[in-house]
Design an enzyme around this catalytic site. Sequence first.
Site, PDB file in Angstrom:
ATOM      1  CG  ASP A 159     -10.355   0.434   2.824  1.00  0.00           C
ATOM      2  OD1 ASP A 159     -10.922  -0.452   2.153  1.00  0.00           O
ATOM      3  OD2 ASP A 159      -9.179   0.336   3.208  1.00  0.00           O
ATOM      4  CE  LYS A 210      -4.387  -1.780   1.628  1.00  0.00           C
ATOM      5  NZ  LYS A 210      -5.557  -1.539   2.504  1.00  0.00           N
TER       6      LYS A 210
END
Length: 289
Positions: free
Chosen positions: A112, A75
């Site tokens: 998210d 990430k």
Amino acid sequence: MERSPRIDGHTRLAGVIGWPVAHSRSPLMHNFWLAQGGINGAYVPLPVQPGAFDTAVRGLQAAGFRGVNVTIPHKESAYRIVDRLDRSAQRSGSVNTLVFAADGQIEGYSTDGDGFVANVEAHGVAVRGGRALLLGAGGAARAIAASLLDRGVHVVVANRTRARADALAALLEGIEVVDWARAGAALAGCTLLVNTTSIGMEGADDAAFPLDLAQADAGLVVCDIVYVPRQTGLLQLAARHGLRTVDGLGMLIHQAGLGFEKWFGAKPAIGPEVEALLDADLRAAHAGG
């Protein structure tokens, strides 16, 4: 369900990069949606070792992929490689979705936070204003906090290590921080309680949470982003107190749907069919031990 078109020179390609990546449910979900919508596309798992991320992404872009999801441990690398950061990524400080744009640029998104909100709203809860208590201060907490703040929610964060909560508040203006031991006192007046910690995964009992839901307002909605098990200890406790609950599987589905639309140009059918598919797969995996 319509049959999925055969893979040919017109097939739209996307996937998920991680190491390891075999456990990911994303291919199951995305390929279900592709088949359901009769879309000529494929979504594949892409095991990429640490240190090879940039090479892999450039290669996938050159090979005509539309984009990829990014999971652990890549990430941070994803955040660095993008040419254009969407506001969702800027606010959350993370990237989990890459889109290879037609102009050759790599766009970075964080789905998210908006996926969490979409899941809560799919349960009939309007996320506008009010007060939310977040347990945890990691990457998921930042993404969720950013999306809540953007919708006018007053966000209170409690983390087992106070310094991490303070660091989160320094990155996102408007966050209130309370000590972990005093989270229960902050619950009064809250419309949302969100667990972003791994406590539910650890099989901890009710005592692991620093609050007493008996003191919660009757309208409190209790959310857990953990989805294995779906009914975590916190959600079971909330149900015993007659509070509404939202489990984490829907967040997984909704955040995936945001990427699907960008790569394949269509909104997936987010409903009971894909939820049942994932739930059955998770149960089978758990039973297989």
